[in-house]
Design a protein around this motif. Structure first.
Motif, PDB file in Angstrom:
ATOM      1  N   PRO A   1     -16.714   8.261   5.320  1.00 25.40           N
ATOM      2  CA  PRO A   1     -15.827   9.253   4.693  1.00 25.40           C
ATOM      3  C   PRO A   1     -16.595  10.167   3.748  1.00 25.40           C
ATOM      4  O   PRO A   1     -17.623   9.770   3.195  1.00 25.40           O
ATOM      5  N   PRO A   2     -16.082  11.393   3.557  1.00 26.90           N
ATOM      6  CA  PRO A   2     -16.643  12.251   2.512  1.00 26.90           C
ATOM      7  C   PRO A   2     -16.258  11.669   1.153  1.00 26.90           C
ATOM      8  O   PRO A   2     -15.452  10.737   1.085  1.00 26.90           O
ATOM      9  N   PHE A   3     -16.827  12.216   0.091  1.00 23.28           N
ATOM     10  CA  PHE A   3     -16.371  11.880  -1.257  1.00 23.28           C
ATOM     11  C   PHE A   3     -14.939  12.381  -1.374  1.00 23.28           C
ATOM     12  O   PHE A   3     -14.654  13.531  -1.053  1.00 23.28           O
ATOM     13  N   THR A   4     -14.007  11.512  -1.792  1.00 23.21           N
ATOM     14  CA  THR A   4     -12.598  11.911  -1.800  1.00 23.21           C
ATOM     15  C   THR A   4     -12.043  12.021  -3.216  1.00 23.21           C
ATOM     16  O   THR A   4     -12.175  11.094  -4.019  1.00 23.21           O
ATOM     17  N   LEU A   5     -11.439  13.164  -3.486  1.00 22.89           N
ATOM     18  CA  LEU A   5     -10.705  13.368  -4.740  1.00 22.89           C
ATOM     19  C   LEU A   5      -9.249  13.626  -4.374  1.00 22.89           C
ATOM     20  O   LEU A   5      -8.929  14.641  -3.743  1.00 22.89           O
ATOM     21  N   GLY A   6      -8.389  12.676  -4.737  1.00 21.31           N
ATOM     22  CA  GLY A   6      -6.961  12.842  -4.456  1.00 21.31           C
ATOM     23  C   GLY A   6      -6.235  13.309  -5.694  1.00 21.31           C
ATOM     24  O   GLY A   6      -6.761  13.275  -6.805  1.00 21.31           O
ATOM     25  N   PHE A   7      -5.006  13.756  -5.502  1.00 15.91           N
ATOM     26  CA  PHE A   7      -4.133  14.101  -6.615  1.00 15.91           C
ATOM     27  C   PHE A   7      -2.976  13.124  -6.630  1.00 15.91           C
ATOM     28  O   PHE A   7      -2.632  12.546  -5.602  1.00 15.91           O
ATOM     29  N   ALA A   8      -2.396  12.940  -7.788  1.00 14.99           N
ATOM     30  CA  ALA A   8      -1.181  12.147  -7.881  1.00 14.99           C
ATOM     31  C   ALA A   8      -0.185  12.957  -8.690  1.00 14.99           C
ATOM     32  O   ALA A   8      -0.450  13.292  -9.842  1.00 14.99           O
ATOM     33  N   ALA A   9       0.897  13.320  -8.054  1.00 11.88           N
ATOM     34  CA  ALA A   9       1.950  14.042  -8.754  1.00 11.88           C
ATOM     35  C   ALA A   9       3.025  13.034  -9.093  1.00 11.88           C
ATOM     36  O   ALA A   9       3.648  12.458  -8.203  1.00 11.88           O
ATOM     37  N   GLU A  10       3.201  12.803 -10.380  1.00  9.35           N
ATOM     38  CA  GLU A  10       4.138  11.765 -10.804  1.00  9.35           C
ATOM     39  C   GLU A  10       5.141  12.338 -11.793  1.00  9.35           C
ATOM     40  O   GLU A  10       4.855  13.308 -12.493  1.00  9.35           O
ATOM     41  N   THR A  11       6.299  11.679 -11.861  1.00  6.80           N
ATOM     42  CA  THR A  11       7.277  12.073 -12.866  1.00  6.80           C
ATOM     43  C   THR A  11       7.352  11.022 -13.968  1.00  6.80           C
ATOM     44  O   THR A  11       8.009  11.207 -14.977  1.00  6.80           O
ATOM     45  N   GLN A  12       6.674   9.892 -13.771  1.00  2.93           N
ATOM     46  CA  GLN A  12       6.630   8.820 -14.780  1.00  2.93           C
ATOM     47  C   GLN A  12       5.466   7.885 -14.479  1.00  2.93           C
ATOM     48  O   GLN A  12       4.873   7.957 -13.404  1.00  2.93           O
TER      49      GLN A  12
END
Ligand code: PMT
Length: 412
Positions: free
Chosen positions: A321-332
Motif C-alpha cells: 500500500p501507499p502511505f495512507t492518510l485518512g480523515f475522520a469526520a465525527e460529531t462526537q
C-alpha cells in the motif's frame, strides 16, 4: 528556507576563481563546499594565478586545475565543454569587475567565460572588488544584465577593503556563500512524490433526478492538493461534484458516485506513493436506483440502501500500500472514533475533524464541512498533533508538513 529541503550532497560545483586579492579565500571555500558534500573542480583565470597557485587548488580539489583554453594537459583530463556539462553549478568567487564584464558581454576568448557560455547549469557570482569599481555604472549595468539572464549574485558584503577603503565590495563570508549555494538547490518537502487525493462528496442516485449526498464542498481536499503541489508533489485529484477551480499542475478526475470514485482510485493507485482520503464518500447507496423519476403518492416510501466499498480501507489493504492518510469526520468522541478508524483501516495517519456544530451554528466558529475554516486532530501509531482552527489552505500546509515528516520517517 523554512520547510524546504536542500543540500549540496553529490552536487558538482565548478569554482571559477578570478584575479583579485580575495582569491586566497577561495581555497577555504573549496574545503567548505566539499565538507557540505559537493564535488569541486576549479578553473582559474590567468590573473588569479598571480594571487594563488593552481597547485593549491589541485591539492584541495584532487583534480587538475584549468587555467587556459589551450592547456592540453588539463583539457585531456576533462575538456572545457565536458566541464560545462558536468557542473550542476558554476560558482565564480571571487568575481572581479573584469570577469563580470566578460560574462555580461558573452565573451568566449578565455576559459572561464567560455565555459559559462557553453553551460546550461546554474551560474552564481560572488563579486569582490574595490567599492568604487563595484558602484561604477558599467559594473552595475553588467550585474543587472547577468541577473536578468538568470545569474545569481551573492553579495558583495560591506566593510573594510584590502585597499584601505570602506564600502561594498567584500567577498561574502564563506558561511553565507555556502548557504546561498545550498538554497539554489532547495526543493519541496515532497519533491517528485506521487500523491493521490480524494475530495468532495459523492452523489448516490435514487432516481434520475434525486440523490443522497452530503455537505462536503471539496475545499479541504483541494487545499491539500495545492499544499502538496507547493512542496513539489505530483498530484492526482479525484473529486466528487464540487464547484472549485482545478489546482494548477494537478491531474483532476471528476466522478459522481462512490463506485465511480472507487474505480478511479483503483485504476491508478499502484503508481502512488501517498494516498490522502479527504472525500466524504457515501457509506451507502440506494440498492436499486430507479430508471424513472419516482412519482409522488400518499404512501410512505422507503429506499433500501446497500454499503459502498470502503475505498480507503481497500487501498490500505493492498499488498504494497501507499502511505495512507485518512480523515475522520465525527460529531462526537473525536479521538476515540479517529483512533478506531486508524486501527481498523490500518492507516499510517488519520486527521480527525468535528463536523457537527456548523449544522446548527453558522457563525464564525464553523469548521469542517462546507466552511472556509477547519481544525484537525491528527493521529499516527505513536503520536498526535493538534492543528488549531484556521483557514483550510493554511491548515493544509501544516498537514502536508506533518505528513512529509512521517512519510520520511517511514521511507528512510
Ligand atoms: O469538503 P469540505 O467542505 O472542505 O469539508 C471537508 C471534510 C469535512 C469533508 C473533510 O475534512 C473530511 O472530514 N473528510 C472525510 C469525510 C468522511 O467521509 O469521513 P468518514 O469518517 O466517514 O470516513 C473515514 C475515511 O474513510 C475518510 O478518509 C473517507 O474519505 C474514507 N472513506 C469512507 C467511506 C468510504 N466508502 N470510502 C472511503 O474511502
Amino acid at each position: 528556507m523554512h520547510g524546504m529541503k536542500a543540500s549540496l550532497h553529490n552536487k558538482n560545483i565548478l569554482l571559477g576563481v578570478c584575479g583579485g586579492i580575495a582569491a586566497y579565500k577561495a581555497a577555504e571555500l573549496v574545503r567548505r563546499l566539499q565538507d557540505a558534500g559537493a564535488s569541486i573542480r576549479v578553473v582559474m583565470t590567468p590573473g588569479a594565478t598571480k594571487f594563488i597557485t593552481p597547485l593549491t587548488f589541485q591539492a584541495l580539489s584532487g583534480h587538475p586545475v584549468h587555467t587556459s583554453l589551450l592547456d592540453t594537459e588539463a583539457e585531456a583530463a576533462m575538456g572545457h565543454i565536458e566541464l560545462a556539462r558536468w557542473a550542476d553549478l558554476i560558482l565564480i568567487a571571487p568575481a572581479t569587475a573584469n570577469s563580470i564584464a566578460r560574462l555580461a558581454s558573452g565573451r568566449a576568448d578565455e576559459l572561464l567565460s567560455a565555459i559559462c557560455l557553453a553551460s546550461s547549469s546554474k551560474i552564481a557570482i560572488a563579486p569582490a572588488m574595490n567599492h568604487v569599481m563595484w558602484m561604477a555604472e558599467t559594473t552595475q549595468k553588467n550585474v543587472q544584465q547577468l541577473q536578468k539572464s538568470g545569474v545569481k549574485v551573492f553579495g558583495p558584503a560591506s566593510g573594510s577593503q584590502a585597499c584601505g577603503d570602506v564600502g561594498p565590495g567584500r567577498l561574502l563570508e564563506i558561511d553565507e556563500l555556502i548557504t546561498s549555494c545550498t538554497q539554489l538547490f532547495s526543493t519541496g518537502e515532497l519533491q517528485g512524490i506521487k500523491i493521490m487525493i480524494t475530495a468532495g462528496p459523492t452523489y448516490e442516485p435514487i432516481d434520475p433526478v434525486r440523490f443522497i449526498g452530503n455537505r462536503s464542498s471539496g475545499q479541504m481536499g483541494f487545499a491539500i492538493a495545492r499544499a502538496a503541489i507547493e512542496q513539489g508533489a505530483v498530484v492526482s485529484l479525484i473529486t466528487g461534484p464540487v464547484h472549485l477551480e482545478t489546482p494548477e499542475h494537478s491531474k483532476r478526475t471528476d466522478v459522481d458516485t462512490a463506485l465511480q470514485m472507487h474505480q478511479a482510485v483503483m485504476n491508478d493507485i499502484k503508481e502512488q506513493d501517498i494516498f490522502i482520503a479527504t472525500a466524504a464518500v457515501a457509506d451507502y447507496r440506494p440498492a436499486k436506483p430507479l430508471p424513472q423519476k419516482i412519482k409522488k403518492t400518499d404512501d410512505e416510501l422507503s429506499i433500501t440502501l446497500t454499503p459502498n466499498p470502503d475505498i480507503l480501507k481497500e487501498v490500505a489493504a493492498l499488498d504494497s500500500p501507499p502511505f495512507t492518510l485518512g480523515f475522520a469526520a465525527e460529531t462526537q468522541n473525536l479521538k476515540d472514533y479517529a483512533l478506531q478508524k486508524l486501527k481498523n483501516k490500518k492507516l499510517h495517519m488519520i486527521a480527525a475533524n468535528l463536523v457537527a456544530h456548523n449544522l446548527e451554528n453558522k457563525d464564525e466558529q464553523d469548521t469542517g464541512f462546507n466552511s472556509e475554516y477547519n481544525a484537525l486532530h491528527v493521529f499516527w501509531s505513536n503520536g498526535e498533533a493538534t492543528l488549531e482552527r484556521c483557514r483550510k489552505m493554511q491548515l493544509a500546509r501544516q498537514l502536508i508538513t506533518l505528513l512529509a515528516k512521517k512519510y520520511d520517517e517511514i521511507t528512510t
